[in-house]
Design an enzyme around this catalytic site. Structure first.
Site, PDB file in Angstrom:
ATOM      1  N   GLU A   1     -12.343 -10.108  -3.112  1.00  0.00           N
ATOM      2  CA  GLU A   1     -10.887 -10.179  -3.250  1.00  0.00           C
ATOM      3  C   GLU A   1     -10.164  -9.850  -1.944  1.00  0.00           C
ATOM      4  O   GLU A   1      -9.066  -9.299  -1.943  1.00  0.00           O
ATOM      5  CB  GLU A   1     -10.439  -9.264  -4.393  1.00  0.00           C
TER       6      GLU A   1
ATOM      7  N   TYR B   1       8.835  10.942 -10.092  1.00  0.00           N
ATOM      8  CA  TYR B   1       7.698  10.660  -9.221  1.00  0.00           C
ATOM      9  C   TYR B   1       7.270   9.192  -9.289  1.00  0.00           C
ATOM     10  O   TYR B   1       6.810   8.625  -8.308  1.00  0.00           O
ATOM     11  CB  TYR B   1       6.547  11.609  -9.563  1.00  0.00           C
TER      12      TYR B   1
END
Length: 211
Positions: free
Chosen positions: A73, A119
């Site tokens: 990939e 976050y």
């Protein structure tokens, strides 16, 4: 950080991800930008058992130079690092909750991972595009990944898993971990009434403060 140190760090962080179940078997791959090319986890390698000396090195044109053969990939990492020149690393995992979201998200649209915590916004941002399904290793997905990466730090591959970029390798790993936890929260609270999300103004404040 020099190349030797980055190889060691990649092995340490890869093992940490593997030991906590963020990848299984030979799933997942990681790349790091270097001044003279890229480091990439080898094809069919286990993130929990990386040998720093055998990690693949690629030239600036993405041709293989040294180490074991790189992940099949390569094009996935090339798409993200080309689209995001400020990024220094890319982490692709098959982590359970983010992959579950990738099976639910509309292909070509944005995944429904709401801004439940600051976050998530700080590390991932406002958008989480879902690239349509392609067979793993199919280079035909590169243009779609490139377009998604231009508008978002992280994206999902439909029915496959998350792809996350960061300024450094640690940043990318931390962001991938945060995405997994955000996906877990999203699924836990999916049908719970009265869930409190961050407001658009709160999201804007986080993005302006932390970038």
């Amino acid at each position: 950080m020099d190349e030797r140190a980055l190889r060691e760090e990649l092995a340490v962080l890869g093992k940490s991800l593997f030991d906590r179940g963020y990848s299984v078997g030979t799933a997942g791959n990681v790349s790091v930008r270097l001044p003279d090319g890229y480091l990439m986890t080898p094809t069919n390698s286990c993130l929990g058992r990386l040998d720093p000396a055998r990690i693949s090195k690629l030239a600036p044109d993405w041709s293989h130079i040294t180490g074991d053969k790189p992940s099949k990939e390569v094009f996935l990492h090339r798409a993200v690092l080309t689209a995001r020149p400020e990024a220094g690393a890319v982490v692709h995992l098959h982590s359970t909750y983010a992959t579950a979201i990738s099976c639910l998200a509309p292909e070509g649209g944005d995944a429904e991972v709401p801004p439940l915590t600051p976050y998530f916004v700080m590390r991932i941002g406002r958008r989480l595009p879902c690239v349509p399904y392609y067979r793993p290793g199919d280079g035909a997905m590169e243009p779609a990944v490139f377009e998604a990466a231009k508008v978002a730090k992280a994206l999902l591959l439909a029915n496959h898993g998350p792809v996350v970029s960061g300024a450094t390798l640690r940043d990318a790993v931390y962001a991938a971990e945060e995405l997994e936890e955000a996906a877990r929260l999203a699924l836990l609270l999916r049908n719970v009434p009265g869930v409190r999300r961050l407001t658009p103004a709160q999201v804007d404040d986080l993005l302006q403060t932390f970038g």
